[in-house]
Design a protein around this motif. Structure first.
Motif, mmCIF file in Angstrom:
data_model
loop_
_atom_site.group_PDB
_atom_site.id
_atom_site.type_symbol
_atom_site.label_atom_id
_atom_site.label_comp_id
_atom_site.label_asym_id
_atom_site.label_seq_id
_atom_site.Cartn_x
_atom_site.Cartn_y
_atom_site.Cartn_z
ATOM 1 N N UNK A 80 3.501 6.754 16.116
ATOM 2 C CA UNK A 80 4.110 7.829 16.924
ATOM 3 C C UNK A 80 4.230 7.471 18.398
ATOM 4 N N UNK A 81 3.303 6.663 18.900
ATOM 5 C CA UNK A 81 3.409 6.214 20.297
ATOM 6 C C UNK A 81 4.663 5.369 20.472
ATOM 7 N N UNK A 82 4.916 4.509 19.486
ATOM 8 C CA UNK A 82 6.082 3.635 19.553
ATOM 9 C C UNK A 82 7.394 4.386 19.570
ATOM 10 N N UNK A 83 7.504 5.463 18.784
ATOM 11 C CA UNK A 83 8.764 6.217 18.754
ATOM 12 C C UNK A 83 8.978 6.947 20.072
ATOM 13 N N UNK A 84 7.904 7.393 20.716
ATOM 14 C CA UNK A 84 8.021 8.008 22.044
ATOM 15 C C UNK A 84 8.522 6.977 23.051
ATOM 16 N N UNK A 85 7.980 5.761 22.956
ATOM 17 C CA UNK A 85 8.431 4.673 23.830
ATOM 18 C C UNK A 85 9.910 4.396 23.600
ATOM 19 N N UNK A 86 10.319 4.347 22.320
ATOM 20 C CA UNK A 86 11.722 4.077 21.981
ATOM 21 C C UNK A 86 12.646 5.130 22.580
ATOM 22 N N UNK A 87 12.213 6.387 22.568
ATOM 23 C CA UNK A 87 13.056 7.481 23.033
ATOM 24 C C UNK A 87 13.061 7.637 24.551
ATOM 25 N N UNK A 88 11.960 7.273 25.211
ATOM 26 C CA UNK A 88 11.823 7.583 26.631
ATOM 27 C C UNK A 88 11.764 6.379 27.565
ATOM 28 N N UNK A 89 11.233 5.264 27.097
ATOM 29 C CA UNK A 89 10.967 4.150 28.004
ATOM 30 C C UNK A 89 12.187 3.264 28.224
ATOM 31 N N UNK A 90 12.108 2.449 29.258
ATOM 32 C CA UNK A 90 13.114 1.419 29.510
ATOM 33 C C UNK A 90 12.812 0.254 28.562
ATOM 34 N N UNK A 125 -5.271 -4.416 16.527
ATOM 35 C CA UNK A 125 -4.121 -5.208 16.082
ATOM 36 C C UNK A 125 -3.143 -4.341 15.298
ATOM 37 N N UNK A 126 -3.673 -3.490 14.417
ATOM 38 C CA UNK A 126 -2.822 -2.571 13.676
ATOM 39 C C UNK A 126 -2.134 -1.560 14.578
ATOM 40 N N UNK A 127 -2.851 -1.090 15.595
ATOM 41 C CA UNK A 127 -2.278 -0.124 16.530
ATOM 42 C C UNK A 127 -1.111 -0.690 17.320
ATOM 43 N N UNK A 128 -1.295 -1.893 17.867
ATOM 44 C CA UNK A 128 -0.210 -2.523 18.624
ATOM 45 C C UNK A 128 0.977 -2.855 17.718
ATOM 46 N N UNK A 129 0.680 -3.231 16.479
ATOM 47 C CA UNK A 129 1.751 -3.500 15.526
ATOM 48 C C UNK A 129 2.565 -2.230 15.269
ATOM 49 N N UNK A 130 1.894 -1.105 15.141
ATOM 50 C CA UNK A 130 2.582 0.163 14.939
ATOM 51 C C UNK A 130 3.466 0.532 16.113
ATOM 52 N N UNK A 131 2.968 0.320 17.317
ATOM 53 C CA UNK A 131 3.753 0.624 18.521
ATOM 54 C C UNK A 131 5.023 -0.207 18.568
ATOM 55 N N UNK A 132 4.901 -1.501 18.306
ATOM 56 C CA UNK A 132 6.068 -2.384 18.381
ATOM 57 C C UNK A 132 7.043 -2.141 17.236
ATOM 58 N N UNK A 133 6.545 -1.655 16.101
ATOM 59 C CA UNK A 133 7.435 -1.402 14.961
ATOM 60 C C UNK A 133 8.443 -0.310 15.271
ATOM 61 N N UNK A 134 7.970 0.832 15.744
ATOM 62 C CA UNK A 134 8.887 1.949 15.981
ATOM 63 C C UNK A 134 9.595 1.863 17.326
ATOM 64 N N UNK A 135 9.117 1.010 18.239
ATOM 65 C CA UNK A 135 9.781 0.901 19.544
ATOM 66 C C UNK A 135 10.854 -0.182 19.561
ATOM 67 N N UNK A 136 10.524 -1.383 19.036
ATOM 68 C CA UNK A 136 11.522 -2.456 19.060
ATOM 69 C C UNK A 136 11.736 -3.104 17.690
ATOM 70 N N UNK A 137 11.113 -2.542 16.635
ATOM 71 C CA UNK A 137 11.343 -3.030 15.278
ATOM 72 C C UNK A 137 10.699 -4.356 14.953
#
Length: 237
Positions: A80-90, A125-137
């Motif tokens: 869920x953190x990653x999708x927020x990054x995808x929607x809001x971040x540069x 490691x799993x957490x960072x992987x989740x962030x990168x999955x939904x933010x940049x795939x």
């Protein structure tokens, strides 16, 4: 465009099958050239999920189930953190930061820097992987860096990564569809690529048998360096 798409999917399928992690790292950057970010990420997720589903039954005996569970717990926080990054971040600034981290850690690993495995680090490691999955795939880099740091054998790495991807790709695709939406073109493109994926599965399995641990490790470093350099150059364009 059709030829380029076919080549990207075919090569990435071989890498995913022979290493357990190559599809998102290889395919996503190039798919972003051909498609919009939403389309590129979702096509990568769909095809990676297909590969993981096909392979996991054959190699599940090599899976570290405890590690997979910790990766999943960590990624459940990161997704869920990653999708927020995808929607809001540069996204360009995010890619620069990710690329610099990947390159820095890869250099340390080449210089024989090693990490002691702990439960907290498994979760991270799993957490960072989740962030990168939904933010940049691209879920691969955090897991690959971690596996390299703890000196994981190629059989355990491939099986554990693919088992983890079954969860993270499914969850990421669902989150993408719910928050970003999807399209008919994404699913038609994915369906059209399936024959190439199946051929890549066959070739990749043959390659895995012939690759020794030293070559496997060198190939892993090469993929990480490629990913870091590509993200850096692409974000500055």
């Amino acid at each position: 465009m059709i030829f380029s798409f076919a080549v990207i999917v075919f090569v990435a399928s071989i890498l995913q099958t022979s290493t357990g992690f190559g599809f998102s790292i290889m395919a996503t950057p190039f798919l972003l050239i051909l498609f919009e970010p939403r389309e590129a990420i979702q096509i990568s997720l769909i095809l990676s999920l297909v590969i993981s589903c096909v392979l996991i039954q054959k190699i599940k005996k090599d899976t570290d189930s405890g590690l997979v569970k910790r990766f999943i717990i960590g990624s459940a926080v990161g997704l869920p953190i990653g999708i927020v990054v995808f929607l809001l971040a540069d996204i360009d600034k995010l890619k620069i930061g990710v690329s610099l981290l990947i390159l820095s850690f890869t250099v340390l690993l080449i210089l024989k820097f090693r990490i002691r495995q702990t439960r907290i680090r498994d979760l991270a490691a799993g957490g960072f992987s989740g962030i990168l999955t939904t933010s940049i795939g691209m879920p691969g880099p955090p897991v690959l860096l971690y596996f390299s740091g703890i000196d994981t054998g190629k059989e355990r790495l491939r099986a554990t990564t693919l088992a983890f991807y079954l969860f993270i790709y499914s969850a990421s695709l669902l989150i993408q569809i719910l928050f970003v939406g999807t399209s008919k073109a994404i699913w038609l493109s994915s369906a059209a690529a399936l024959p190439l994926v199946l051929v890549g599965l066959f070739i990749g399995n043959r390659l895995f048998i012939k690759i020794n641990q030293r070559i496997f490790q060198a190939f892993l470093y090469a993929l990480l360096i490629f990913t870091g350099v590509y993200l850096l150059l692409e974000s500055w364009q």
